[in-house]
Design a protein around this motif. Structure first.
Motif, PDB file in Angstrom:
ATOM      1  N   LEU A 172      25.199 -43.400  86.031  1.00 38.65           N
ATOM      2  CA  LEU A 172      23.495 -44.160  86.756  1.00 38.65           C
ATOM      3  C   LEU A 172      22.924 -43.470  86.100  1.00 38.65           C
ATOM      4  O   LEU A 172      21.564 -43.776  85.708  1.00 38.65           O
ATOM      5  N   GLN A 194      24.545 -49.452  96.314  1.00 39.19           N
ATOM      6  CA  GLN A 194      23.759 -50.974  95.039  1.00 39.19           C
ATOM      7  C   GLN A 194      24.671 -50.907  94.325  1.00 39.19           C
ATOM      8  O   GLN A 194      24.831 -51.982  94.842  1.00 39.19           O
ATOM      9  N   PHE A 195      24.971 -50.384  93.696  1.00 30.66           N
ATOM     10  CA  PHE A 195      25.283 -51.077  92.330  1.00 30.66           C
ATOM     11  C   PHE A 195      27.095 -50.273  92.856  1.00 30.66           C
ATOM     12  O   PHE A 195      27.666 -50.048  92.384  1.00 30.66           O
ATOM     13  N   LYS A 196      27.399 -52.266  93.094  1.00 27.50           N
ATOM     14  CA  LYS A 196      28.830 -51.634  93.315  1.00 27.50           C
ATOM     15  C   LYS A 196      29.360 -51.358  91.940  1.00 27.50           C
ATOM     16  O   LYS A 196      29.802 -52.203  91.013  1.00 27.50           O
ATOM     17  N   GLY A 197      30.863 -49.825  92.550  1.00 21.77           N
ATOM     18  CA  GLY A 197      31.289 -49.400  91.057  1.00 21.77           C
ATOM     19  C   GLY A 197      30.485 -48.846  90.471  1.00 21.77           C
ATOM     20  O   GLY A 197      31.212 -47.870  89.471  1.00 21.77           O
ATOM     21  N   ALA A 198      29.353 -48.608  89.931  1.00 24.94           N
ATOM     22  CA  ALA A 198      28.271 -47.573  89.323  1.00 24.94           C
ATOM     23  C   ALA A 198      28.777 -46.694  89.368  1.00 24.94           C
ATOM     24  O   ALA A 198      28.407 -46.157  90.270  1.00 24.94           O
ATOM     25  N   LYS A 239      22.108 -42.892  82.260  1.00 21.06           N
ATOM     26  CA  LYS A 239      21.560 -44.008  81.704  1.00 21.06           C
ATOM     27  C   LYS A 239      20.673 -43.974  81.417  1.00 21.06           C
ATOM     28  O   LYS A 239      19.177 -44.101  80.972  1.00 21.06           O
TER      29      LYS A 239
END
Lengths: 570, 310
Positions: free
Chosen positions: B89, B80-84, B92
């Motif tokens: 995640l 869903q978070f492209k490239g994360a 953080k």
């Protein structure tokens, strides 16, 4: 013993009174004190002050991606539209006008080659925006290594070779876009595309700075430091997955003079009650309302209603598991189409600003060259009518040789979706004797799977446009359309819709008529689908927020022209 | 002791391996695709995107690759978070969740223990009823009701604390921590009360009293310590749950925590985040359970960890 019983009774009453107090307060709580607000000094009448041009907004979801090649969602496209600028931009009247393109392009006689002049514009790092930035970005979106979803989706059938590239029959470098020189961009199309210029305002067609993207490699656009922009704002303080970020005015933007806001602060808030509380305390300037909140604030002076361009409808599946369903009979479809009251649906069940739809192409979405709405041309179709519905129903039953039919309605599993399904069931079963409706309520992903497998009778579904042309709705029901999934096929319909992007593509008036006729066939002759409503939204917006433009497709809002006026006076 | 812990750590890895395997295969039976616009793409386009993510390969192959990466500590990238990166995640988002969980836990447990003790020592008095009443409130009011209540009164009406968001430093954490504390408070109070009442009527307490120990000494030195055992047992999973984030509280107070991702990842079929958060939670849980077992020995020396063979 006696004492303890009395004590429990007392406890129970205490608990109850706590709840009752909370409920009672909620109803009277429309004019809360704003304790955090210290700006209570009354300004002198007529005094014009320079106000702080800061907007505080709420988003309902995080940013999945700020890479224009990878964005697929409303939040991403909304922000991309405000931090970047493509060849065209939707203006305050929602008409696509030249932006990074300097004036209108020259178009070859066959309508296949567009040549754009690029204006003097800069990226936020000071680099010039060049024709090469467009060529780079578009080819990157088609490069299989990028794994872009919207690249092939938006460019396929439009830009030359895009379809071949996504099928692996051509290399991505063969895409029909070429920077002739720094200031000249030549785009070659697969076939004439009447809505091509409005596409140029869409996120997937934004430019990307080649040197910057290459330098950042796989880190590009993963946080606000790895991103540059060429639009009204730049993104700041975004860590890539976080719940907050802000937009800061981009001084390098070519039209920076127009931009008045200096900062827009965003926080992601997923709960409507929390968002409403933040609005009430003055921390946020706008909040979207849903469900009971929409009803509660229906008469609030801050209420802003907006009509979206998303239309919801019933899909009638004519063939399930290889066998024709009762819905293969046109009279049965007509009966259901006309068999329920849409006004009550939007007033009572939805109550969120939606309007009844007796059409497929939404109102206030597309306009002809004189500015007339497509809806004014084609008017209402398949208007609800209990008597006609009953007559068609009797006829259909006779043709099928049955007295009773059981049909399933496949719908979503949200509270609103369930309420709607109940409404449909009671309305249809009352109007059409012998009909039994079974409800199947599933999560979105499951519904899509069932749709793909064509495993349903009636499906409650919706569609929002990808570009500003009726074709984005009409192509759904072509015989081989990827979203058809209900075995609807009418050669006449196919011919008209295909003509609108084929032999009539260069004739705006004729193609408009062709699509109007196709819509009539779809809804009024074949009753292939039954439109339910065009979705509206309700929001509270502080009266000092001015000039926010909402768009019918692409990014939801533009803040380029927004400003704050009269906040200090409050 | 060292041998015991080593043995337990070995079992922990087996547990985690089984959890990872089960989650992986269960997750693959979920309907839907992690490709967000799958319904808009035609089959060739979809196949190309899936190939890029390796989703076109047979599930056992995908499993093998995932486990190989996992062994090297790579949790992969989010869909869903492209490239994360998933590790990024989780790290953080862990901070806020952990802070709220720890504050909620400490606050809840300490008040809970206090209430429980008062109730036990003053059994069948107004003190007892009062603390039981609070405990019952804590159990029976859903946390979202309590959280909304706090938010509306303390933040909106009185304006003394932030309504929501994570923008005012520690102040932002107060209301969500209080909301989280209700659960452990109620649990603590109930367990301590029941256990203390039982312990207080046991022979050795009578002995201690007859030896002339003061009421205070009896309560804290003898009774309380033994009453802690069952509480420590339930505390383990409770702590793991709280420290890894609460979906409801984080949503209501718009906290950038990890709890909310547990559910959202499943809704959008974000395979790597589902795996990441599940594994993270499991590691935490098995670790806390180990910790609890070690604590038993410290609280009650009669419980021997290494069994009879020492």
């Amino acid at each position: 013993m006696k004492k303890s019983k009395f004590f429990w009774l007392l406890s129970l009453m205490l608990v109850l009174s706590v709840f009752l107090a909370a409920c009672g307060e909620d109803k009277n709580g429309t004019e809360p004190a704003t304790p955090g607000d210290t700006d209570k000094d009354e300004p002198t009448a007529g005094e014009v002050k320079d106000e702080e041009q800061v907007l505080n907004l709420i988003m309902s979801a995080e940013i999945p991606s700020m890479d224009s090649a990878l964005a697929t969602d409303a939040v991403g496209f909304d922000l991309l539209n405000n931090v970047n600028e493509g060849l065209y931009r939707l203006n305050q009247e929602n008409v696509a006008v030249p932006a990074i393109a300097e004036g209108e392009p020259t178009v070859s006689e066959d309508g296949l080659v567009y040549t754009f002049k690029i204006r003097d514009a800069k990226w936020s790092n000071g680099d010039a925006v060049t024709a090469g930035d467009f060529e780079f970005a578009w080819k990157r979106a088609m490069n299989p290594d990028t794994a872009s979803e919207y690249g092939p989706y938006m460019m396929g059938g439009v830009i030359k070779n895009a379809t071949a590239i996504s099928e692996g029959k051509a290399k991505y470098t063969e895409l029909g876009v070429k920077a002739v020189d720094e200031k000249t961009l030549e785009v070659t199309l697969e076939k004439p595309v009447p809505y091509f210029l409005s596409l140029m305002s869409f996120g997937t067609y934004l430019p990307q700075n080649e040197a910057f993207v290459t330098e950042k490699g796989k880190d590009y656009a993963t946080n606000s430091d790895n991103l540059i922009s060429n639009g009204p704002f730049t993104l700041a303080d975004w860590d890539g997955t976080g719940l907050k970020w802000k937009l800061v005015k981009n001084d390098q933007y070519w039209d920076a003079e127009t931009v008045k806001l200096t900062e827009i602060n965003y926080d992601v808030v997923k709960e409507v009650p929390t968002a409403v509380n933040l609005y009430k305390t003055g921390e946020k300037d706008r909040v979207g309302l849903s469900g009971e909140y929409a009803m509660q604030y229906a008469n609030d002076p801050d209420l802003v209603k907006e009509l979206e361009t998303t239309v919801f409808y019933f899909k009638f599946n004519q063939e399930r598991n290889g066998k024709p369903t009762p819905l293969a009979n046109v009279n049965i479809r007509e009966a259901i189409s006309k068999g329920y009251n849409k006004q009550d649906l939007v007033d009572v069940v939805l109550a969120n600003g939606s309007v009844p739809a007796n059409y497929l192409v939404p109102a206030a979405f597309t306009f002809d060259e004189s500015g007339a709405d497509f809806r004014d041309v084609n008017g209402d179709m398949a208007v609800p009518n209990a008597d006609e519905a009953k007559a068609a129903w009797e006829k259909g039953l006779k043709e099928l040789g049955v007295k009773e039919i059981t049909l399933e309605i496949l719908g979503g599993d949200s509270d609103v979706a369930k309420k709607m399904d109940e409404y449909f069931k009671s309305q249809l079963e009352t109007t059409l004797p012998g009909l039994t409706i079974e409800l199947k309520e599933v999560p979105f992903a499951v519904r899509l799977d069932l749709d793909s497998a064509q495993d349903y009778d009636i499906q409650s579904a919706g569609w929002g446009p990808d570009f500003q042309d009726p074709y984005t709705f009409m192509n759904l029901w072509l015989t081989d359309g990827g979203n058809n999934k209900m075995s609807y096929s009418n050669p006449k319909y196919d011919e008209l819709v295909n003509a609108s992007v084929g032999k009539l593509a260069m004739d705006p008036e004729a193609r408009w008529e062709a699509m109007a006729e196709a819509e009539k066939i779809l809804l009024e002759e074949d009753y292939a689908i039954a439109p339910n409503y065009q979705r509206g939204t309700m929001q509270l917006q502080k009266p000092y927020v001015k000039g926010v433009i909402s768009h019918p497709f692409g990014g939801d809002y533009s803040y380029k022209w927004a400003f704050i006026e009269g906040k200090d006076a409050q | 002791m060292a041998k015991y812990i080593l043995k337990r750590v070995f079992y922990m890895f087996i547990t985690l391996f089984l959890i990872a395997t089960a989650t992986f295969f269960l997750m693959k039976t979920l309907p839907g695709s992690p490709i967000s616009s799958a319904s808009k793409l035609n089959p060739t386009q979809l196949a190309a995107v899936e190939a890029k993510y390796g989703l076109d390969q047979p599930i056992p192959v995908q499993y093998g690759k995932y486990m190989a990466n996992l062994a090297q500590g790579d949790l992969g990238n989010s869909y869903q978070f492209k490239g994360a990166s998933v590790t990024d995640l989780i790290l953080k988002r862990l901070g806020p969740s952990f802070l709220l969980g720890a504050q909620g836990l400490i606050l809840g447990i300490s008040i809970g223990i206090l209430l429980g003790m008062i109730a036990a020592l003053r059994q069948n008095t107004i003190w007892d009823y009062g603390s039981t009443f609070i405990a019952i409130l804590g159990i029976s009011i859903p946390s979202f009701v309590f959280a909304s209540f706090l938010q509306y009164w303390i933040a909106v009406k009185w304006g003394v604390l932030p309504v929501a968001l994570w923008n005012d430093g520690w102040k932002s954490s107060i209301l969500p921590s209080i909301a989280l504390a209700m659960g452990p408070l109620a649990t603590g109070a109930r367990f301590i009360r029941t256990e203390m009442i039982e312990v207080l009527s046991s022979d050795y307490i009578t002995l201690a009293k007859s030896k002339g120990a003061t009421g205070f000494e009896v309560a804290f030195k003898h009774a309380f310590r033994n009453a802690l055992i069952p509480l420590v047992t339930v505390m383990g999973p409770l702590a793991a749950g709280l420290l890894t984030g609460s979906l409801v509280i984080e949503k209501i107070f718009a906290i950038p925590g990890i709890g909310e991702q547990f559910v959202k990842a499943i809704m959008v079929s974000d395979f790597s985040i589902i795996m990441g958060t599940t594994l993270f939670f499991s590691v935490f849980l098995v670790f806390v359970i180990l910790l609890v077992d070690i604590l038993y020995g410290i609280i009650d020396p009669r419980i021997r960890l290494s069994g009879g063979n020492s």
